[in-house]
Design a protein around this motif. Sequence first.
Motif, short mmCIF file in Angstrom:
data_model
loop_
_atom_site.label_atom_id
_atom_site.label_comp_id
_atom_site.label_asym_id
_atom_site.label_seq_id
_atom_site.Cartn_x
_atom_site.Cartn_y
_atom_site.Cartn_z
N LEU A 72 27.82 40.57 52.29
CA LEU A 72 26.52 41.18 52.59
C LEU A 72 26.12 42.25 51.58
O LEU A 72 25.09 42.90 51.74
CB LEU A 72 26.55 41.78 53.99
N LEU A 73 26.93 42.41 50.52
CA LEU A 73 26.61 43.38 49.49
C LEU A 73 26.11 42.76 48.19
O LEU A 73 25.31 43.37 47.47
CB LEU A 73 27.84 44.24 49.17
N VAL A 74 26.55 41.53 47.86
CA VAL A 74 26.27 40.98 46.55
C VAL A 74 24.78 40.79 46.29
O VAL A 74 24.27 41.11 45.21
CB VAL A 74 27.02 39.65 46.33
N TYR A 75 24.04 40.28 47.26
CA TYR A 75 22.62 40.02 47.04
C TYR A 75 21.79 41.31 46.98
O TYR A 75 20.92 41.43 46.12
CB TYR A 75 22.10 39.04 48.09
N PRO A 76 22.03 42.28 47.86
CA PRO A 76 21.34 43.56 47.68
C PRO A 76 21.62 44.21 46.33
O PRO A 76 20.73 44.80 45.73
CB PRO A 76 21.88 44.40 48.84
N LEU A 77 22.87 44.10 45.86
CA LEU A 77 23.20 44.68 44.56
C LEU A 77 22.45 43.96 43.43
O LEU A 77 22.00 44.60 42.46
CB LEU A 77 24.71 44.60 44.31
N PHE A 78 22.32 42.65 43.56
CA PHE A 78 21.58 41.91 42.54
C PHE A 78 20.11 42.31 42.55
O PHE A 78 19.49 42.47 41.49
CB PHE A 78 21.70 40.41 42.77
N TYR A 79 19.53 42.48 43.73
CA TYR A 79 18.12 42.88 43.80
C TYR A 79 17.93 44.28 43.21
O TYR A 79 16.94 44.54 42.51
CB TYR A 79 17.63 42.85 45.24
N ALA A 80 18.87 45.17 43.48
CA ALA A 80 18.80 46.52 42.90
C ALA A 80 18.87 46.45 41.38
O ALA A 80 18.18 47.19 40.67
CB ALA A 80 19.94 47.38 43.45
N ILE A 134 19.57 35.12 55.48
CA ILE A 134 18.33 35.91 55.45
C ILE A 134 18.24 36.71 54.16
O ILE A 134 17.18 36.82 53.54
CB ILE A 134 18.25 36.83 56.68
N GLN A 135 19.38 37.27 53.73
CA GLN A 135 19.39 38.03 52.49
C GLN A 135 19.03 37.17 51.29
O GLN A 135 18.30 37.60 50.39
CB GLN A 135 20.78 38.65 52.27
N VAL A 136 19.53 35.94 51.27
CA VAL A 136 19.22 35.03 50.16
C VAL A 136 17.71 34.84 50.05
O VAL A 136 17.13 34.96 48.96
CB VAL A 136 19.91 33.68 50.36
N LEU A 137 17.07 34.56 51.18
CA LEU A 137 15.62 34.34 51.19
C LEU A 137 14.87 35.60 50.78
O LEU A 137 13.90 35.55 50.01
CB LEU A 137 15.17 33.87 52.57
N CYS A 138 15.30 36.75 51.30
CA CYS A 138 14.62 38.01 51.00
C CYS A 138 14.73 38.36 49.52
O CYS A 138 13.73 38.74 48.89
CB CYS A 138 15.19 39.14 51.85
N VAL A 139 15.92 38.25 48.97
CA VAL A 139 16.12 38.60 47.56
C VAL A 139 15.31 37.68 46.66
O VAL A 139 14.70 38.11 45.69
CB VAL A 139 17.62 38.55 47.20
N TRP A 140 15.30 36.40 46.99
CA TRP A 140 14.53 35.44 46.18
C TRP A 140 13.04 35.76 46.25
O TRP A 140 12.37 35.85 45.22
CB TRP A 140 14.80 34.03 46.66
N LEU A 171 14.95 33.51 34.34
CA LEU A 171 16.15 32.67 34.23
C LEU A 171 17.27 33.25 35.08
O LEU A 171 17.99 32.52 35.78
CB LEU A 171 16.58 32.58 32.77
N LEU A 172 17.41 34.56 35.04
CA LEU A 172 18.45 35.23 35.83
C LEU A 172 18.23 34.97 37.32
O LEU A 172 19.17 34.67 38.06
CB LEU A 172 18.41 36.72 35.54
N LEU A 173 16.97 35.07 37.75
CA LEU A 173 16.66 34.88 39.17
C LEU A 173 16.90 33.44 39.59
O LEU A 173 17.45 33.18 40.67
CB LEU A 173 15.20 35.28 39.42
N HIS A 174 16.50 32.48 38.75
CA HIS A 174 16.71 31.07 39.08
C HIS A 174 18.20 30.73 39.13
O HIS A 174 18.66 29.99 40.01
CB HIS A 174 16.01 30.17 38.06
#
Length: 363
Positions: A72-80, A134-140, A171-174
Amino acid sequence: MPYYSLVISLPVFVCLFWWVYFIIKTCKANTLTMRWATSFFGVSTLLYLCHYLYFSGIENYVAETIYATCNLLVYPLFYAYLMALTEHKLTLSQCLFLFIPAAFPPITYSICFALGLLETQITLSWMVRVCFAIQVLCVWGLGQYRLKNYKNSLDDYFSDDRSRVLRPLALLLHLFLLIAILSFILNLIGRRWFDDNAFIVLPATIMSVMLYVLGYVTAEIERFPHNVLNSVEKKGNVVENKKTDSVVQDNLRQALERYMQQEKAYLRQDLTIDDLARVLTTNRTYISNLINTCYGVNFSQFIAQYRVEYAKQILSSQDYSLDKEAIQDAIALSGFASENTFYRQFKNITGMTPLEWRKKNIK
């Protein structure tokens, strides 16, 4: 331990490699971007280490808690990290929204372990999976929204199309989305399905390759200069934007058009909206509002229209015996920063390629 345990450990070593790399980079240039990238790969290393321990037969309360927390931390860190790349710092409310879910596993798992509620732990595990999805969808979604706003900021400030700045970020986001989809599928299936199953080699290999590419793209991203981007975002540095009446706006419009026609400022590749504001003794907010209101375009598109008109003059000249020479001069002299930008903007504005337009309109 299964013979394929080495393959299972590959994601750990890939993340560890990039973690160490970004630690070294952070020591040399301690930027917010590098700190977020370091945190992301550090947490990813712990996450895949827990995976490896699980498939090696080491399963306990501590490893499961760390695994759920890192999940539950990896995707928030990527968005940050993405926010830092586009020159935005997370607000307190955004931090709470992104990182509070990661506090859920250590608290609830500790309570369940203390009370001996093992069956409840299984339910909590499913709740973590749902939160992860949910995090996956939100970050995307938030990432796409942020990139769009970022491009609008660039187009309202710079005269040349800055789409190329966003390509590494897109590219990073995809790429991250592909990793997210694979992670989501594996999470949905559950790790227990892969117990003593050699099929685990396939997702482990794919994930290792994708994580390496993700780290490589992250390391190679050329971020736009920090001080210039701040000048785009910090609206407080300009004169306060007040409503102008139609007379003042019309005078400003005439002054802008007269300056563009007489001085041909659009031929400067590095022209910014601040340059025009200084010449016209106003601020960029007024200029931006004027262009958006009177011409229905942003600053970059406004300048592109002048450049295309100038290119048309070159393309319609009979001084060139070869079409190729006329097009090359149009590209070199009309103020566009690159050949690709010239072709794209010319086609967008005229509906034709430069060659098609020349053949149809040559004098």
